[in-house]
Design a protein around this motif. Sequence first.
Motif: not given
Length: 131
Positions: A12-15, A49-50, A55-56, A59-66
């Motif tokens: 993950h790019p932002k863990a 691309p994003e 604009y990453a 990681a915790q928000n990415w996981l929570r967003d499902g």
Amino acid sequence: MSEKFDQFCRAHPKATERDAVYRAWCDAVEDGANPARLVVLAQRYGATPEVQRGYAKKAQNWLRDGAWREETAYPARSAPASIDDRAKFWAERINDGKFVAASSFGADVATRMMELALVTGDQLRAIGIKP
């Protein structure tokens, strides 16, 4: 912490906030996420691309967003077309008399079209490409 979690953090790019990421990871796994799939999806997310533009999500928000819940989440990219495939594609357009801009492909594709005897030098010159 598990090996899959460590792989996820590398993928993950932002863990960066590992404790928060771990809590979200555990919640996602308890909620049905497959750890191996999370690693793959994190890799694919990093290639979007994003994210490539900077604009990453954390990681915790990415996981929570499902995002991992959706079957089509971050599909694998297909391999780029080979030079032969590109040569055949453009040669077919040229041979069919369709418009092809001189900037549509590079010298490598033009050379390959001629090597494969798909077009002639005259055909390339007619669209503004010097063979």
